[in-house]
Design a protein around this motif. Structure first.
Motif, PDB file in Angstrom:
ATOM      1  N   LEU A   1       0.817  -1.214   0.000  1.00 27.37           N
ATOM      2  CA  LEU A   1       0.000   0.000   0.000  1.00 27.37           C
ATOM      3  C   LEU A   1       0.849   1.261   0.000  1.00 27.37           C
ATOM      4  O   LEU A   1       0.374   2.341  -0.290  1.00 27.37           O
ATOM      5  CB  LEU A   1      -0.917   0.026   1.238  1.00 27.37           C
ATOM      6  N   ASP A   2       2.069   1.130   0.351  1.00 23.71           N
ATOM      7  CA  ASP A   2       2.898   2.326   0.498  1.00 23.71           C
ATOM      8  C   ASP A   2       3.199   3.031  -0.830  1.00 23.71           C
ATOM      9  O   ASP A   2       3.718   4.129  -0.838  1.00 23.71           O
ATOM     10  CB  ASP A   2       4.202   1.993   1.235  1.00 23.71           C
ATOM     11  N   VAL A   3       2.794   2.411  -1.963  1.00 25.79           N
ATOM     12  CA  VAL A   3       2.990   3.113  -3.231  1.00 25.79           C
ATOM     13  C   VAL A   3       2.114   4.368  -3.271  1.00 25.79           C
ATOM     14  O   VAL A   3       2.385   5.305  -3.993  1.00 25.79           O
ATOM     15  CB  VAL A   3       2.646   2.236  -4.454  1.00 25.79           C
ATOM     16  N   PHE A   4       1.041   4.372  -2.443  1.00 20.59           N
ATOM     17  CA  PHE A   4       0.127   5.529  -2.431  1.00 20.59           C
ATOM     18  C   PHE A   4       0.494   6.532  -1.353  1.00 20.59           C
ATOM     19  O   PHE A   4      -0.298   7.409  -1.017  1.00 20.59           O
ATOM     20  CB  PHE A   4      -1.334   5.066  -2.226  1.00 20.59           C
ATOM     21  N   ASP A   5       1.684   6.383  -0.795  1.00 24.88           N
ATOM     22  CA  ASP A   5       2.049   7.217   0.350  1.00 24.88           C
ATOM     23  C   ASP A   5       1.947   8.719   0.095  1.00 24.88           C
ATOM     24  O   ASP A   5       1.706   9.497   1.000  1.00 24.88           O
ATOM     25  CB  ASP A   5       3.460   6.859   0.824  1.00 24.88           C
ATOM     26  N   GLY A   6       2.110   9.103  -1.127  1.00 24.83           N
ATOM     27  CA  GLY A   6       2.047  10.531  -1.450  1.00 24.83           C
ATOM     28  C   GLY A   6       0.646  11.119  -1.361  1.00 24.83           C
ATOM     29  O   GLY A   6       0.470  12.317  -1.476  1.00 24.83           O
ATOM     30  N   PHE A   7      -0.355  10.284  -1.190  1.00 30.39           N
ATOM     31  CA  PHE A   7      -1.747  10.777  -1.157  1.00 30.39           C
ATOM     32  C   PHE A   7      -2.324  10.755   0.249  1.00 30.39           C
ATOM     33  O   PHE A   7      -2.000   9.880   1.035  1.00 30.39           O
ATOM     34  CB  PHE A   7      -2.622   9.936  -2.103  1.00 30.39           C
ATOM     35  N   GLU A   8      -3.169  11.666   0.498  1.00 29.17           N
ATOM     36  CA  GLU A   8      -3.778  11.811   1.822  1.00 29.17           C
ATOM     37  C   GLU A   8      -4.813  10.709   2.032  1.00 29.17           C
ATOM     38  O   GLU A   8      -5.653  10.459   1.168  1.00 29.17           O
ATOM     39  CB  GLU A   8      -4.461  13.179   1.898  1.00 29.17           C
ATOM     40  N   VAL A   9      -4.730  10.030   3.154  1.00 30.80           N
ATOM     41  CA  VAL A   9      -5.712   8.993   3.474  1.00 30.80           C
ATOM     42  C   VAL A   9      -6.904   9.653   4.177  1.00 30.80           C
ATOM     43  O   VAL A   9      -6.733  10.368   5.156  1.00 30.80           O
ATOM     44  CB  VAL A   9      -5.094   7.907   4.390  1.00 30.80           C
ATOM     45  N   LEU A  10      -8.071   9.426   3.641  1.00 34.11           N
ATOM     46  CA  LEU A  10      -9.267  10.021   4.257  1.00 34.11           C
ATOM     47  C   LEU A  10      -9.831   9.105   5.327  1.00 34.11           C
ATOM     48  O   LEU A  10     -10.223   9.537   6.393  1.00 34.11           O
ATOM     49  CB  LEU A  10     -10.332  10.276   3.193  1.00 34.11           C
ATOM     50  N   ARG A  11      -9.835   7.786   5.024  1.00 33.24           N
ATOM     51  CA  ARG A  11     -10.498   6.862   5.923  1.00 33.24           C
ATOM     52  C   ARG A  11      -9.936   5.461   5.682  1.00 33.24           C
ATOM     53  O   ARG A  11      -9.685   5.102   4.537  1.00 33.24           O
ATOM     54  CB  ARG A  11     -12.003   6.846   5.620  1.00 33.24           C
ATOM     55  N   THR A  12      -9.748   4.694   6.697  1.00 33.65           N
ATOM     56  CA  THR A  12      -9.454   3.274   6.493  1.00 33.65           C
ATOM     57  C   THR A  12     -10.537   2.471   7.192  1.00 33.65           C
ATOM     58  O   THR A  12     -10.962   2.790   8.291  1.00 33.65           O
ATOM     59  CB  THR A  12      -8.090   2.860   7.088  1.00 33.65           C
ATOM     60  N   HIS A  13     -10.982   1.482   6.464  1.00 35.24           N
ATOM     61  CA  HIS A  13     -12.068   0.674   6.984  1.00 35.24           C
ATOM     62  C   HIS A  13     -11.785  -0.720   6.425  1.00 35.24           C
ATOM     63  O   HIS A  13     -12.212  -1.063   5.332  1.00 35.24           O
ATOM     64  CB  HIS A  13     -13.396   1.237   6.470  1.00 35.24           C
ATOM     65  N   ASP A  14     -10.969  -1.442   7.157  1.00 36.93           N
ATOM     66  CA  ASP A  14     -10.403  -2.711   6.676  1.00 36.93           C
ATOM     67  C   ASP A  14     -11.421  -3.554   5.936  1.00 36.93           C
ATOM     68  O   ASP A  14     -12.529  -3.735   6.445  1.00 36.93           O
ATOM     69  CB  ASP A  14      -9.840  -3.500   7.890  1.00 36.93           C
ATOM     70  N   PRO A  15     -11.214  -4.023   4.775  1.00 33.87           N
ATOM     71  CA  PRO A  15      -9.981  -3.946   3.963  1.00 33.87           C
ATOM     72  C   PRO A  15      -9.989  -2.777   2.965  1.00 33.87           C
ATOM     73  O   PRO A  15      -9.335  -2.866   1.940  1.00 33.87           O
ATOM     74  CB  PRO A  15     -10.026  -5.289   3.230  1.00 33.87           C
ATOM     75  N   PHE A  16     -10.793  -1.716   3.234  1.00 36.02           N
ATOM     76  CA  PHE A  16     -10.863  -0.605   2.274  1.00 36.02           C
ATOM     77  C   PHE A  16     -10.100   0.612   2.770  1.00 36.02           C
ATOM     78  O   PHE A  16     -10.083   0.881   3.971  1.00 36.02           O
ATOM     79  CB  PHE A  16     -12.328  -0.205   2.022  1.00 36.02           C
ATOM     80  N   VAL A  17      -9.514   1.353   1.822  1.00 38.85           N
ATOM     81  CA  VAL A  17      -8.850   2.621   2.157  1.00 38.85           C
ATOM     82  C   VAL A  17      -9.351   3.683   1.187  1.00 38.85           C
ATOM     83  O   VAL A  17      -9.516   3.420  -0.012  1.00 38.85           O
ATOM     84  CB  VAL A  17      -7.311   2.512   2.044  1.00 38.85           C
ATOM     85  N   GLU A  18      -9.650   4.892   1.729  1.00 35.41           N
ATOM     86  CA  GLU A  18     -10.085   5.994   0.868  1.00 35.41           C
ATOM     87  C   GLU A  18      -8.983   7.037   0.797  1.00 35.41           C
ATOM     88  O   GLU A  18      -8.478   7.480   1.827  1.00 35.41           O
ATOM     89  CB  GLU A  18     -11.346   6.653   1.448  1.00 35.41           C
ATOM     90  N   TYR A  19      -8.660   7.449  -0.426  1.00 34.48           N
ATOM     91  CA  TYR A  19      -7.629   8.470  -0.633  1.00 34.48           C
ATOM     92  C   TYR A  19      -8.243   9.717  -1.226  1.00 34.48           C
ATOM     93  O   TYR A  19      -9.178   9.648  -2.015  1.00 34.48           O
ATOM     94  CB  TYR A  19      -6.537   7.956  -1.589  1.00 34.48           C
ATOM     95  N   MET A  20      -7.687  10.873  -0.823  1.00 39.63           N
ATOM     96  CA  MET A  20      -8.062  12.134  -1.452  1.00 39.63           C
ATOM     97  C   MET A  20      -7.060  12.383  -2.563  1.00 39.63           C
ATOM     98  O   MET A  20      -5.857  12.525  -2.319  1.00 39.63           O
ATOM     99  CB  MET A  20      -7.993  13.250  -0.398  1.00 39.63           C
ATOM    100  N   VAL A  21      -7.589  12.471  -3.809  1.00 36.69           N
ATOM    101  CA  VAL A  21      -6.693  12.630  -4.955  1.00 36.69           C
ATOM    102  C   VAL A  21      -6.948  13.999  -5.594  1.00 36.69           C
ATOM    103  O   VAL A  21      -8.040  14.227  -6.111  1.00 36.69           O
ATOM    104  CB  VAL A  21      -6.937  11.529  -6.008  1.00 36.69           C
ATOM    105  N   PRO A  22      -5.986  14.934  -5.590  1.00 37.85           N
ATOM    106  CA  PRO A  22      -6.176  16.228  -6.265  1.00 37.85           C
ATOM    107  C   PRO A  22      -6.417  16.002  -7.740  1.00 37.85           C
ATOM    108  O   PRO A  22      -5.889  15.036  -8.319  1.00 37.85           O
ATOM    109  CB  PRO A  22      -4.855  16.954  -6.023  1.00 37.85           C
TER     110      PRO A  22
END
Ligand SMILES: Nc1ncnc2c1ncn2[C@@H]1O[C@H](COP(=O)(O)OP(=O)(O)OP(=O)(O)O)[C@@H](O)[C@H]1O
Ligand SMILES: [Mg+2]
Lengths: 305, 263, 289
Positions: free
Chosen positions: A243-264
């Motif tokens: 998952l760390d490939v998305f480290d540059g993006f802000e995580v909005l919510r984690t709800h195992d096994p889902f993750v929400e990212y804020m993408v500009p």
């Protein structure tokens, strides 16, 4: 074709003891036939003043305006205009049916057409049951409905409505929005004032924001909404090992096994490329933008400053 | 405009004005018994009292309707919805005026019939020495109605500028009293025997006399009650005076109303 | 609810004394001080006729009330100056009102004894009521009966005759144009007046006077019979009764006593009016029959 043409309209009220209230300062505005125009502004901004001047109730102290090419000083300018005053009150000793007949007659609607239109607008505004009762006995919302019915009864080209949704229940609001969209479909011009940005967002083509008698913003609703785009909310399933490939993006919510990212918005393609590369599973994408309300508040703050 | 006349009449009728009139018209029933107190002129006295009551009811109507009708439309914000219809303010005002004028005239005719009934009844009990001059009676009722229509016109003039009903009602009352007495004052001041009044005062009084409505010109009660003959030419002149004066006042009211701000 | 009942009871307690207080108010107070005629004219606007006739009514009702009281032996002197003022104001508002003239003639002459004022008022009325024979008839009578101006009387009687088309007035004038005929004249006049009177109250007034004059006539007849027989006037009314020329003692309905004056004229201490009348100012003219 221009339905309403306002050029340099100004109004200064003379108050008591020689005080002057500059309610309107050189307002210029063109509204096209077939356009739905929302007139937004905080309390006391000058919306009703503009509309009253257009309807010939008050005389502007500066500037001029045309409706369908006719100067507003002449009563012929109102021949094709349906006007709904704010907090309307109608001859309350008449029944809704009688009042609508009176209005339709004033617009030279005659005979069968008159009866048909009266019946139609009564039914549309759900006043059919109450049509034989004097308006005196109506509730606030019912009076507002009479106001809308008396606008529709003579089928004008231009609609000037001062806060058409005020006093209506949610069903009524939805109905009005539907009616406005229908009018738009039939190529009519609707110019209405309101405080409710949501209504504007749903039905208007263009919006003007007036603050302290001056037009602060004028744009199409689409442009405003587009310029307010902040980015997207993307949810992916965390079946991916790294998952760390998305480290540059802000995580909005984690709800195992889902993750929400804020993408500009600017990095959306980059994000999607990463998703493809790492074969992550996208559950949904949601646009994130400033709504009209935020836009409105921003302008008002700027205007008042 | 006809549309507005109709609405005005409806408003008057729905305001239960008519009930009030019927109630006050009950007083007509008392007239024969009051008139029987007369020693020598019961019929004359009944006609006198009937015409006086008719005048009084019409005066109240004219003041009430003329003084409050426009004001009420403005006060209750009906003007926002009515004046934004494609009708000019002048035709709105004229329509309202015509509605009230028609109502006053109709009430005058109706009460005139009631009054005639009272007179016929009284004359049946104690026949008058001279035949009743019915033509004069009709003239008196019609001219009375015209007078009060003129009162409505002046009330409209005040209403077109006033922001409350005080100006129309009290202004109209003042004009009514002064207009009823103006002839008398004018006659006195311009009489050759009157020498203790300066030329300027005489001129000023003449100007005021010409400007004010001359309500006393419409008073034909004496002619009706005592059968004093009416000069036909004088009657025609009075009718012409009414028409011209009422038109001027209403036109002036319309002009002022056009200029008015509705806020 | 209880409060309302209390208030109603209070009202019932107060209304009776209130009404009796209002009833006992003197006339001048009831009528109030009359505004000047100019003010009245201005105030009454187009109701001049109405105000005029209500003033006349007010006077008539007031006077009728006093007559009613007098019948019950309660004598309140009428306020003649106030009545006269009111009637004068009334005819300024309604110069055609015959009630005003008719009533003025009744009280101004017999009671207040203001003959010239009465005649002036009637003459003013003649300008308006050009068709009416009553006014010249009254003036003629006043001239003949009270003022003893027989020439003027004849002139007005003739006018009355022309207007009424009744020979009676002319001949009536001619027949009685002398002092000796006074009583007959008065009886004829009062008969006309009483016959024409519409209201019972007015009729009663005339009839009372008529009764008095019929008594006078009876005494005069007895007196004349006495003089024929004895060649001299009877010393007193009592003497006439004593000697059987009068069957019974004549009663004055005004409450006075009849007497025979030294010159033979029959008079009464009441002067044909209810008591208190001669306190009125201007009570100087006129010969009592
Ligand atoms: N008749 C008047 N006299 C003086 N000032 C007035 C008058 N009518 C309105 N104003 C002033 O003009 C300004 C604009 O009023 P207007 O009624 O146009 O506001 P609005 O935008 O319709 O407000 P709202 O959303 O409350 O309806 C306000 O400051 C108000 O006080
Ligand atoms: Mg507003």
């Amino acid at each position: 074709m221009k339905a309403i043409e306002i050029s340099g309209l100004g109004k200064t009220y003379k108050g008591r003891k020689g005080t002057r209230i500059q309610a309107l300062k050189g307002l210029s505005l063109d509204i096209m036939q077939g356009e739905v125009f929302g007139f937004l502004g905080p309390n006391g901004a000058g919306k009703s003043t503009t509309i009253k001047a257009l309807m010939g109730l008050i005389r502007p102290t500066a500037g001029d305006a045309l409706i369908l090419g006719e100067r507003i000083t002449s009563c012929t300018a109102r021949r094709n205009v349906g006007y709904l005053p704010e907090n309307p009150s109608f001859y309350d000793y008449l029944t809704a049916e009688e009042y609508l007949t009176f209005v339709a007659k004033s617009f030279d609607v005659k005979g069968n057409l008159l009866e048909q239109r009266v019946a139609e607008s009564l039914k549309l505004m759900e006043l059919w049951e109450a049509r034989k009762r004097p308006i005196r006995s109506y509730s606030k919302g019912m009076v507002q409905r009479v106001g809308l019915a008396q606008v529709l009864v003579h089928a004008p080209e231009v609609f000037i409505l001062d806060e058409p949704m005020s006093g209506l229940d949610p069903l009524g609001r939805a109905l009005v929005k539907e009616i406005i969209l229908d009018l738009k479909k039939r190529g009519k011009c609707v110019f209405f004032s309101t405080h409710i940005t949501d209504d504007v967002e749903k039905v208007c083509d263009r919006v003007g924001v007036i603050v302290s008698g001056q037009l602060q913003a004028l744009d199409s609703v689409e442009n405003i909404l587009r310029s307010g785009l902040e980015g997207y909310c993307v949810q992916i399933r965390s079946g991916v090992k790294r998952l760390d490939v998305f480290d540059g993006f802000e995580v909005l919510r984690t709800h195992d096994p889902f993750v929400e990212y804020m993408v500009p918005a600017a990095r959306f393609n980059e994000f999607m490329a990463l998703v493809g590369h790492h074969s992550a599973e996208v559950m949904f994408v949601e646009t994130r933008r400033k709504d009209l309300e935020a836009f409105f508040l921003e302008i008002v703050e700027k205007g008042e400053a | 405009m006809l549309n507005l006349v109709e609405i005005t009449l409806k408003s008057i009728l729905r305001d239960r004005v008519f009930h009030g009139i019927i109630f006050s018209a009950l007083v007509f029933l008392l007239i024969p018994s009051v008139a029987s107190l007369s020693m020598r002129q019961m019929t004359e006295l009944s006609m006198n009292l009937s015409l006086s009551l008719l005048s009084f009811i019409l005066l109240l109507l004219a003041l009430f309707l003329g003084g409050t009708h426009l004001w009420k439309d403005i006060e209750r914000r009906y003007t926002y919805s009515v004046l934004t219809l494609p009708i000019s303010r002048s035709s709105y005002l004229v329509g309202k005026f015509l509605g009230i004028a028609i109502f006053i005239f109709a009430v005058a005719c109706l009460l005139g019939l009631v009054a005639a009934g009272v007179v016929v009844f009284s004359s049946g009990i104690y026949p008058p020495e001279r035949p009743i001059a019915w033509d004069n009676f009709v003239a008196a009722v019609v001219l009375d109605a015209l007078k009060y229509i003129l009162v409505v016109a002046t009330a409209f003039l005040f209403s077109s500028v006033g922001t409350s009903f005080f100006l129309p009602v009290f202004g109209t009352i003042c004009i009514f009293f002064v207009g009823s007495a103006s002839q008398q004052v004018y006659d006195y001041i311009t009489a050759p025997a009157t020498t203790d009044i300066s030329l300027f005062t005489k001129k000023a009084a003449t100007v005021v006399y010409y400007l004010l409505p001359n309500y006393s010109a419409f008073d034909y009660k004496v002619n009706a009650v005592y059968g004093v003959p009416i000069a036909g030419s004088g009657l025609l002149l009075t009718l012409a005076y009414f028409a011209v004066y009422a038109l001027i006042v209403v036109a002036l009211a319309a002009l002022l109303f056009e200029k008015r701000e509705m806020n | 609810m209880a409060l309302l009942a209390c208030l109603c009871a209070l009202y019932a307690a107060i209304i009776v004394p209130f009404a009796s207080y209002m009833r006992s108010k003197p006339f001048a107070e009831k009528l109030g001080t009359l505004p000047t005629v100019a003010t009245l004219k201005f105030m009454s606007a187009d109701q001049k006729l109405f105000v005029g006739s209500s003033l006349v009514m007010k006077v008539i009702i007031y006077f009728g009330g006093l007559a009613e009281l007098a019948k019950n032996r309660i004598i309140i002197p009428p306020d003649y100056p106030a009545m006269s003022r009111t009637i004068h104001a009334a005819v300024k508002l309604d110069p055609y009102n015959i009630d005003a003239y008719y009533f003025a003639q009744a009280f101004l002459t017999w009671d207040a004894r203001q003959f010239t004022i009465a005649n002036d008022l009637l003459r003013e009325g003649m300008k308006y009521r050009t068709w009416d024979w009553y006014l010249p008839f009254f003036i003629g009578f006043n001239y003949a009966f009270f003022l003893k101006d027989f020439d003027s009387a004849a002139q007005y009687y003739r006018k009355a005759g022309e207007l009424s088309g009744q020979e009676l007035h002319i001949s009536l004038a001619g027949r009685y144009m002398q002092e000796a005929g006074q009583t007959d004249h008065a009886i004829a006049y009062l008969t006309v007046m009483a016959k024409g009177a519409r209201s019972p109250m007015a009729r009663k007034t005339f009839e009372t006077r008529l009764v008095a004059f019929k008594q006078v006539k009876r005494i005069e007849l007895a007196r004349d019979a006495f003089r024929e027989k004895h060649g001299r006037l009877p010393s007193s009314l009592h003497a006439l009764i004593e000697s059987g020329y009068l069957a019974d003692k004549p009663v004055d309905p005004y409450g006075g006593e009849f007497f025979i004056a030294a010159d033979g004229k029959v008079g009464t201490t009441s002067k044909f009016a209810f008591k208190g009348d001669d306190k009125q100012p201007g009570n100087k003219g006129g010969t009592k029959p």
